[in-house]
Design a protein around this motif. Structure first.
Motif, PDB file in Angstrom:
ATOM      1  N   VAL B 128      30.629  54.248  35.985  1.00 14.69           N
ATOM      2  CA  VAL B 128      30.994  54.779  36.579  1.00 14.69           C
ATOM      3  C   VAL B 128      32.066  56.008  36.520  1.00 14.69           C
ATOM      4  O   VAL B 128      32.072  56.662  35.108  1.00 14.69           O
ATOM      5  CB  VAL B 128      32.541  54.133  37.524  1.00 14.69           C
ATOM      6  CG1 VAL B 128      32.553  54.469  38.408  1.00 14.69           C
ATOM      7  CG2 VAL B 128      32.014  53.060  37.338  1.00 14.69           C
ATOM      8  N   SER B 129      30.747  56.902  36.935  1.00  7.93           N
ATOM      9  CA  SER B 129      31.638  58.477  36.920  1.00  7.93           C
ATOM     10  C   SER B 129      33.089  59.055  37.299  1.00  7.93           C
ATOM     11  O   SER B 129      33.078  58.407  38.351  1.00  7.93           O
ATOM     12  CB  SER B 129      30.679  59.493  37.030  1.00  7.93           C
ATOM     13  OG  SER B 129      29.707  59.329  38.319  1.00  7.93           O
ATOM     14  N   VAL B 201      45.256  36.573  30.836  1.00  8.81           N
ATOM     15  CA  VAL B 201      44.794  37.124  29.295  1.00  8.81           C
ATOM     16  C   VAL B 201      44.862  38.791  29.224  1.00  8.81           C
ATOM     17  O   VAL B 201      44.119  38.831  27.633  1.00  8.81           O
ATOM     18  CB  VAL B 201      43.077  36.831  29.426  1.00  8.81           C
ATOM     19  CG1 VAL B 201      41.707  37.363  28.242  1.00  8.81           C
ATOM     20  CG2 VAL B 201      42.163  35.212  29.869  1.00  8.81           C
ATOM     21  N   THR B 202      46.314  38.787  29.202  1.00 10.32           N
ATOM     22  CA  THR B 202      46.744  40.342  29.416  1.00 10.32           C
ATOM     23  C   THR B 202      45.156  40.696  28.941  1.00 10.32           C
ATOM     24  O   THR B 202      45.736  42.734  28.101  1.00 10.32           O
ATOM     25  CB  THR B 202      47.485  40.526  28.413  1.00 10.32           C
ATOM     26  OG1 THR B 202      46.632  40.091  26.728  1.00 10.32           O
ATOM     27  CG2 THR B 202      48.565  39.156  28.907  1.00 10.32           C
ATOM     28  N   ILE B 203      44.479  41.267  29.913  1.00 12.18           N
ATOM     29  CA  ILE B 203      43.275  42.548  29.642  1.00 12.18           C
ATOM     30  C   ILE B 203      43.967  43.382  30.760  1.00 12.18           C
ATOM     31  O   ILE B 203      43.749  43.352  31.917  1.00 12.18           O
ATOM     32  CB  ILE B 203      42.030  42.295  30.527  1.00 12.18           C
ATOM     33  CG1 ILE B 203      41.660  41.231  30.086  1.00 12.18           C
ATOM     34  CG2 ILE B 203      40.874  43.298  30.709  1.00 12.18           C
ATOM     35  CD1 ILE B 203      39.961  40.482  30.108  1.00 12.18           C
ATOM     36  N   ASN B 204      44.350  45.097  30.263  1.00 11.22           N
ATOM     37  CA  ASN B 204      44.694  46.461  31.087  1.00 11.22           C
ATOM     38  C   ASN B 204      43.029  46.827  31.168  1.00 11.22           C
ATOM     39  O   ASN B 204      42.633  47.405  30.273  1.00 11.22           O
ATOM     40  CB  ASN B 204      45.362  47.102  29.551  1.00 11.22           C
ATOM     41  CG  ASN B 204      46.483  46.448  29.654  1.00 11.22           C
ATOM     42  OD1 ASN B 204      46.937  45.437  30.216  1.00 11.22           O
ATOM     43  ND2 ASN B 204      46.875  46.540  27.841  1.00 11.22           N
ATOM     44  N   THR B 205      42.958  46.412  32.271  1.00 10.30           N
ATOM     45  CA  THR B 205      41.698  47.013  33.439  1.00 10.30           C
ATOM     46  C   THR B 205      42.223  48.298  34.438  1.00 10.30           C
ATOM     47  O   THR B 205      43.052  47.485  35.566  1.00 10.30           O
ATOM     48  CB  THR B 205      40.987  46.325  33.518  1.00 10.30           C
ATOM     49  OG1 THR B 205      39.563  46.621  34.298  1.00 10.30           O
ATOM     50  CG2 THR B 205      40.994  45.399  33.991  1.00 10.30           C
ATOM     51  N   ASP B 206      41.215  49.123  34.367  1.00 12.92           N
ATOM     52  CA  ASP B 206      41.455  49.986  35.765  1.00 12.92           C
ATOM     53  C   ASP B 206      40.746  49.221  37.573  1.00 12.92           C
ATOM     54  O   ASP B 206      40.628  50.108  37.557  1.00 12.92           O
ATOM     55  CB  ASP B 206      41.098  51.266  35.981  1.00 12.92           C
ATOM     56  CG  ASP B 206      39.899  51.119  34.895  1.00 12.92           C
ATOM     57  OD1 ASP B 206      39.373  52.166  35.877  1.00 12.92           O
ATOM     58  OD2 ASP B 206      39.195  50.347  34.360  1.00 12.92           O
ATOM     59  N   LEU B 207      40.589  47.983  36.603  1.00 14.28           N
ATOM     60  CA  LEU B 207      40.243  47.301  38.391  1.00 14.28           C
ATOM     61  C   LEU B 207      40.918  47.162  39.230  1.00 14.28           C
ATOM     62  O   LEU B 207      41.736  46.277  38.692  1.00 14.28           O
ATOM     63  CB  LEU B 207      39.643  46.013  38.317  1.00 14.28           C
ATOM     64  CG  LEU B 207      38.094  45.335  37.074  1.00 14.28           C
ATOM     65  CD1 LEU B 207      37.203  44.046  36.491  1.00 14.28           C
ATOM     66  CD2 LEU B 207      36.862  46.589  38.019  1.00 14.28           C
ATOM     67  N   THR B 208      40.832  47.004  40.309  1.00 15.52           N
ATOM     68  CA  THR B 208      42.083  46.634  41.306  1.00 15.52           C
ATOM     69  C   THR B 208      41.430  45.836  41.768  1.00 15.52           C
ATOM     70  O   THR B 208      40.670  45.247  42.072  1.00 15.52           O
ATOM     71  CB  THR B 208      42.247  48.027  42.271  1.00 15.52           C
ATOM     72  OG1 THR B 208      41.061  48.248  43.218  1.00 15.52           O
ATOM     73  CG2 THR B 208      42.295  48.974  41.481  1.00 15.52           C
ATOM     74  N   LEU B 259      31.592  46.643  31.190  1.00 11.01           N
ATOM     75  CA  LEU B 259      31.937  47.752  30.973  1.00 11.01           C
ATOM     76  C   LEU B 259      33.645  47.759  31.394  1.00 11.01           C
ATOM     77  O   LEU B 259      34.195  48.886  30.402  1.00 11.01           O
ATOM     78  CB  LEU B 259      30.743  48.963  31.483  1.00 11.01           C
ATOM     79  CG  LEU B 259      30.033  49.265  31.189  1.00 11.01           C
ATOM     80  CD1 LEU B 259      29.186  50.381  32.475  1.00 11.01           C
ATOM     81  CD2 LEU B 259      30.116  49.831  29.287  1.00 11.01           C
ATOM     82  N   LYS B 260      34.088  47.240  32.004  1.00 13.09           N
ATOM     83  CA  LYS B 260      35.443  47.277  32.799  1.00 13.09           C
ATOM     84  C   LYS B 260      36.250  46.430  32.436  1.00 13.09           C
ATOM     85  O   LYS B 260      38.034  46.291  31.082  1.00 13.09           O
ATOM     86  CB  LYS B 260      35.673  47.012  34.310  1.00 13.09           C
ATOM     87  CG  LYS B 260      34.864  47.401  34.934  1.00 13.09           C
ATOM     88  CD  LYS B 260      35.554  48.492  35.539  1.00 13.09           C
ATOM     89  CE  LYS B 260      35.092  49.561  36.874  1.00 13.09           C
ATOM     90  NZ  LYS B 260      35.643  50.642  37.243  1.00 13.09           N
ATOM     91  N   LEU B 261      35.662  45.254  31.184  1.00 11.12           N
ATOM     92  CA  LEU B 261      37.074  44.242  30.680  1.00 11.12           C
ATOM     93  C   LEU B 261      36.657  44.175  29.461  1.00 11.12           C
ATOM     94  O   LEU B 261      37.525  44.499  29.004  1.00 11.12           O
ATOM     95  CB  LEU B 261      35.899  42.626  31.258  1.00 11.12           C
ATOM     96  CG  LEU B 261      36.620  42.454  32.661  1.00 11.12           C
ATOM     97  CD1 LEU B 261      36.089  40.862  32.633  1.00 11.12           C
ATOM     98  CD2 LEU B 261      37.965  42.405  33.233  1.00 11.12           C
ATOM     99  N   LEU B 262      35.276  44.502  28.929  1.00  7.48           N
ATOM    100  CA  LEU B 262      35.543  43.976  27.216  1.00  7.48           C
ATOM    101  C   LEU B 262      35.995  45.252  26.580  1.00  7.48           C
ATOM    102  O   LEU B 262      36.216  46.604  27.319  1.00  7.48           O
ATOM    103  CB  LEU B 262      34.408  43.614  26.960  1.00  7.48           C
ATOM    104  CG  LEU B 262      33.875  42.965  27.320  1.00  7.48           C
ATOM    105  CD1 LEU B 262      32.247  42.388  26.939  1.00  7.48           C
ATOM    106  CD2 LEU B 262      34.344  41.483  26.894  1.00  7.48           C
ATOM    107  N   SER B 263      36.502  45.703  25.226  1.00  2.64           N
ATOM    108  CA  SER B 263      37.075  46.842  24.379  1.00  2.64           C
ATOM    109  C   SER B 263      35.821  47.375  24.660  1.00  2.64           C
ATOM    110  O   SER B 263      34.327  46.998  24.189  1.00  2.64           O
ATOM    111  CB  SER B 263      38.277  45.946  23.329  1.00  2.64           C
ATOM    112  OG  SER B 263      36.366  45.475  23.211  1.00  2.64           O
ATOM    113  N   GLU B 264      36.419  48.900  24.424  1.00  2.18           N
ATOM    114  CA  GLU B 264      35.198  50.045  24.031  1.00  2.18           C
ATOM    115  C   GLU B 264      33.853  49.450  23.066  1.00  2.18           C
ATOM    116  O   GLU B 264      32.378  49.530  23.247  1.00  2.18           O
ATOM    117  CB  GLU B 264      35.699  50.843  22.910  1.00  2.18           C
ATOM    118  CG  GLU B 264      36.736  52.140  24.899  1.00  2.18           C
ATOM    119  CD  GLU B 264      35.354  52.607  25.075  1.00  2.18           C
ATOM    120  OE1 GLU B 264      35.975  53.242  26.376  1.00  2.18           O
ATOM    121  OE2 GLU B 264      34.215  53.038  24.892  1.00  2.18           O
TER     122      GLU B 264
END
Lengths: 81, 304
Positions: B128-129, B201-208, B259-264
């Motif tokens: 996502v740009s 699972v304490t994922i820090n993501t910017d998914l709302t 791209l949103k959930l997994l680490s880089e």
């Protein structure tokens, strides 16, 4: 399976009630493993600690609203079956 | 004299609108085209036309009566006050400004996104740009989630379900409501389950939450394709098209959520060991695998 929004509300009330009646002393403290490990500031609290945190916070937050909602639903079910 | 002046004003409008759209293309933070200026420029023209008409109707004294003027002014101020209060209170419960972002789509985007949902295998860049920390409106980026397709898909699914039940003589108007509420409940439960598992699972993501709602709503497109194919060509066509759409939505979800959930590092495809990364991978796979299950569950009773 015909789900309705009413059954969703029923499910939510029943589940929240179930979480609220868990006994703190006899059950929840025994499950938390080592308390020091749970309250550490590490970046990986682990699933068990997260679940216990969630249960504790739900109990704290929903105590009073649950009383209100339960009383209202008892009255409504008595009146309207 | 009046006529030429308003004509000049009229001719100026296309330029103004063009300027607006070009800044829209550059600016991107403007979600919708601003058509208010062109609207206000046409109304003076219309008012000038209607005023001579009203003076012509000498029998109509109601608009020149000062009392009714007062009443109209009071009524309009009351209406605007009420509207203000409503807007303020509504904004507290439903974030309307955030919702507007998800509906800023156009035809090209919808076409491309529908194509992606049915055939995601050739698309290469799934990121996502962003534009200065805020995601770009869906109109300008085909990878951004939107709520238009899920909403339309849901409504179309309810209608197609009614159609399918009608061809089997099982239809009654209450069934439409039953289908709609059933699908809605499953959607809500799925979104809540995903939110719960993301928290655990304490994922820090910017998914709302609205993003998750959008992703869960994309499966309605595949369901509609399957049911329509089954209605037109019979059960084998239903199974084939459902299989195709299930595979497509599985790949789509994996590539989007990766791209949103997994680490880089894991998102780039490198093998990263570690319990947490494995857990994240399992979570992505299970979210993606739940979509075909729901697609089959919500449509198999429609094709008999």
């Amino acid at each position: 399976m015909a789900f309705t929004l009413y059954s969703l509300i029923q499910t939510a009330i029943l589940c929240t009630n179930a979480i609220a009646v868990l006994h703190e002393e006899r059950f929840l403290s025994k499950r938390s493993g080592l308390d020091q490990g749970v309250s550490g500031f590490g970046d990986d609290p682990g699933i068990k600690a997260q679940v216990l945190n969630l249960i504790r916070s739900v109990r704290t937050v929903m105590r009073v609203p649950l009383i209100i909602v339960n009383s209202a639903s008892i009255v409504l079910l008595l009146l309207f079956g | 004299m009046d006529y030429t002046a308003s004509q000049k004003g009229f001719r100026q409008q296309p330029n103004v609108r063009l300027r607006n759209s070009s800044t829209d293309g550059f600016d991107g933070s403007q979600l919708f085209e601003d058509t208010s200026r062109s609207g206000s420029q046409t109304t003076p023209f219309r008012n000038q036309q209607s005023a001579p008409h009203d003076a012509g109707f000498s029998g109509q004294a109601i608009l020149t009566d000062p009392m009714s003027n007062l009443a109209m002014a009071y009524g309009s101020s009351l209406a605007s006050q009420g509207k203000e209060i409503m807007d303020k209170n509504l904004d507290r419960f439903i974030p309307i400004s955030k919702l507007k972002y998800y509906f800023a789509v156009d035809t090209v985007y919808v076409g491309k996104k529908l194509g992606l949902l049915v055939f995601p295998y050739m698309h290469e860049n799934w990121e996502v740009s962003y534009q200065q920390d805020t995601p770009v409106a869906p109109r300008f980026d085909v990878n951004a989630p939107d709520l238009y397709i899920p909403t339309m898909g849901f409504i179309t699914y309810v209608l197609v379900a009614g159609l399918a039940l009608g061809t089997q003589n099982r239809f009654s108007p209450e069934l439409l409501g039953v289908q709609a509420s059933s699908a809605l409940v499953w959607l809500i439960m799925e979104v809540l389950a995903v939110l719960l598992s993301l928290y655990l699972v304490t994922i820090n993501t910017d998914l709302t939450t609205i993003d998750l709602l959008a992703f869960s709503g994309y499966k309605y497109v595949g369901m509609i394709v399957g049911v329509v194919a089954g209605l037109m060509f019979g059960r084998p066509a239903y199974y084939l098209s459902l299989l195709w759409c299930c595979a497509a939505i599985f790949v789509f979800m994996i590539r989007t959520l990766r791209l949103k959930l997994l680490s880089e590092a894991a998102a780039e495809g490198r093998l990263v060991r570690g319990a947490r990364n494995q857990l994240r991978m399992y979570l992505t796979m299970s979210i993606a695998a739940a979509q075909p299950v729901f697609m089959y569950w919500l449509t198999y009773h429609l094709i008999r």
